[in-house]
Write a protein that holds these residues in place. Structure first.
Motif, mmCIF file in Angstrom:
data_model
loop_
_atom_site.group_PDB
_atom_site.id
_atom_site.type_symbol
_atom_site.label_atom_id
_atom_site.label_comp_id
_atom_site.label_asym_id
_atom_site.label_seq_id
_atom_site.Cartn_x
_atom_site.Cartn_y
_atom_site.Cartn_z
ATOM 1 N N SER A 171 -111.001 25.622 -38.687
ATOM 2 C CA SER A 171 -111.382 25.937 -40.048
ATOM 3 C C SER A 171 -112.435 25.119 -40.522
ATOM 4 N N GLU A 172 -112.861 23.962 -39.674
ATOM 5 C CA GLU A 172 -114.154 23.003 -40.103
ATOM 6 C C GLU A 172 -115.451 23.591 -39.491
ATOM 7 N N LEU A 173 -115.157 24.467 -38.551
ATOM 8 C CA LEU A 173 -116.382 24.829 -37.920
ATOM 9 C C LEU A 173 -117.125 26.131 -38.384
ATOM 10 N N ALA A 174 -118.528 26.129 -38.218
ATOM 11 C CA ALA A 174 -119.238 27.296 -38.472
ATOM 12 C C ALA A 174 -119.502 27.924 -37.480
ATOM 13 N N GLY A 194 -120.997 22.956 -44.128
ATOM 14 C CA GLY A 194 -121.461 21.837 -44.879
ATOM 15 C C GLY A 194 -122.337 21.246 -44.195
ATOM 16 N N GLY A 195 -122.729 21.451 -42.734
ATOM 17 C CA GLY A 195 -123.543 20.759 -41.775
ATOM 18 C C GLY A 195 -123.094 19.362 -41.013
ATOM 19 N N ALA A 196 -122.286 18.617 -41.433
ATOM 20 C CA ALA A 196 -121.929 17.658 -40.705
ATOM 21 C C ALA A 196 -120.276 17.548 -40.896
ATOM 22 N N PRO A 197 -119.591 17.069 -40.044
ATOM 23 C CA PRO A 197 -118.099 16.833 -40.072
ATOM 24 C C PRO A 197 -117.652 15.847 -41.068
ATOM 25 N N GLY A 198 -116.741 16.308 -41.805
ATOM 26 C CA GLY A 198 -115.990 15.495 -42.929
ATOM 27 C C GLY A 198 -116.991 15.065 -43.919
ATOM 28 N N GLY A 199 -118.278 15.784 -44.446
ATOM 29 C CA GLY A 199 -119.028 15.633 -45.201
ATOM 30 C C GLY A 199 -119.844 14.337 -45.066
ATOM 31 N N ALA A 200 -119.914 14.059 -43.565
ATOM 32 C CA ALA A 200 -120.854 12.881 -43.036
ATOM 33 C C ALA A 200 -122.270 13.091 -43.335
ATOM 34 N N PRO A 211 -120.782 12.437 -31.515
ATOM 35 C CA PRO A 211 -119.481 12.698 -30.901
ATOM 36 C C PRO A 211 -118.866 13.964 -31.324
ATOM 37 N N ALA A 212 -119.505 15.047 -31.809
ATOM 38 C CA ALA A 212 -119.177 16.361 -32.086
ATOM 39 C C ALA A 212 -119.961 17.351 -31.081
ATOM 40 N N ALA A 213 -120.240 16.746 -29.785
ATOM 41 C CA ALA A 213 -120.862 17.284 -28.836
ATOM 42 C C ALA A 213 -120.577 16.790 -27.535
#
Length: 289
Positions: A171-174, A194-200, A211-213
């Motif tokens: 649900s977080e992923l585009a 939104g571009g980055a995890p957790g609005g970072a 860390p997301a790769a």
């Protein structure tokens, strides 16, 4: 259509609303990706176009092109697959070129026509979860609901160790960014709404610092493991997003049906289809008028 066309690494079964592709297992030279895919049912609405062209070393290639958005595998690949590993290419001996042209005409006649935009939803299912593979700097796992990265103490950067093992829900992923392991900077990077995890803030430009790769290397994250993984994540992320409205199919063209009957007659005269096949197929075509 109800017919079968056997190629070197796959067999295509033509049905009224789809093409069932069964990949040959155990054949020498069959790409490992095909063995993982096993078989795929391609709805006609998922196809954009069909072509026939000469292949290498006395072969001919029947090539179907999927619509953007219809097949998560091809969308994730983003044109990076080598020709031999393209699951939409059926390689045949050159002497079967006439049959390849015939089936190409048959498919063109029933395709919805040029797409006005991406498919509203994924029409060709991915391999499905659970999936996992070993990357150079960690292990990637997808259970159908979340993607997890567990870092390797020998390959992960200090930035990833500092961030710790990661887990993200679909649900977080585009979507995903897959760069083939056959490229110098091969990696799998998750893309977020939104571009980055957790609005970072801004993400690192290099995948080995993100860390997301996860990054690939020699023997780590091969195509037949990492690409189906990327496709399954992409499909799940799209299913979690609002669907787009589907486009209506255009009406049948009587002139096109007549041309298909003429072509069928030529194949019958040449002895490439039997009397019974000719009668049955002609009846099907006349029923479309």
């Amino acid at each position: 259509m109800g017919d079968v066309l056997a190629g070197i690494h796959a067999t295509w079964e033509f049905e009224p609303d789809s093409v069932l592709i069964r990949f040959t297992r155990g054949n020498r030279g069959t790409p490992k990706l095909f063995q993982v895919l096993d078989e795929r049912r391609i709805p006609l609405e998922a196809l954009e176009s069909v072509t026939v062209c000469p292949g290498k070393r006395g072969t001919v290639v029947l090539h179907a092109v999927p619509r953007a958005g219809a097949d998560p595998l091809m969308d994730a690949a983003a044109g990076q697959l080598k020709e031999a590993a393209d699951p939409y290419r059926l390689v045949l001996p050159a002497e079967r070129g006439t049959l390849a042209e015939y089936y190409a005409d048959e498919l063109r006649a029933v395709l919805p026509g040029p797409a006005t935009g991406p498919a509203a939803r994924c029409l060709v299912p991915s391999v499905g979860a659970p999936l996992r593979f070993k990357a150079y700097d960690g292990k990637a796992v997808f259970d159908g609901e979340k993607v997890s990265f567990r870092w390797s103490w020998t390959g992960a950067s200090s930035a990833k160790w500092k961030a710790g093992d990661q887990s993200y829900t679909v649900s977080e992923l585009a979507g995903v960014e897959w760069r083939s392991p056959e490229a110098l900077d091969g990696h799998l990077r998750l893309l977020f709404r939104g571009g980055a995890p957790g609005g970072a803030g801004e993400r690192p430009a290099q995948a080995d610092q993100d860390p997301a790769a996860v990054v690939f290397g020699l023997g780590y994250g091969p195509v037949h493991e990492s690409l189906p993984f990327a496709a399954a994540v992409l499909e799940a992320a799209r299913e979690a997003a609002p669907a787009l409205p589907a486009a209506a199919a255009p009406p049948r063209d009587p002139a096109g049906v007549a041309e298909r009957i003429r072509h069928l007659g030529e194949l019958h005269s040449a002895g490439l289809v039997t009397d019974e096949e000719f009668r049955n197929k002609k009846a099907e075509l006349l029923a479309e008028l």
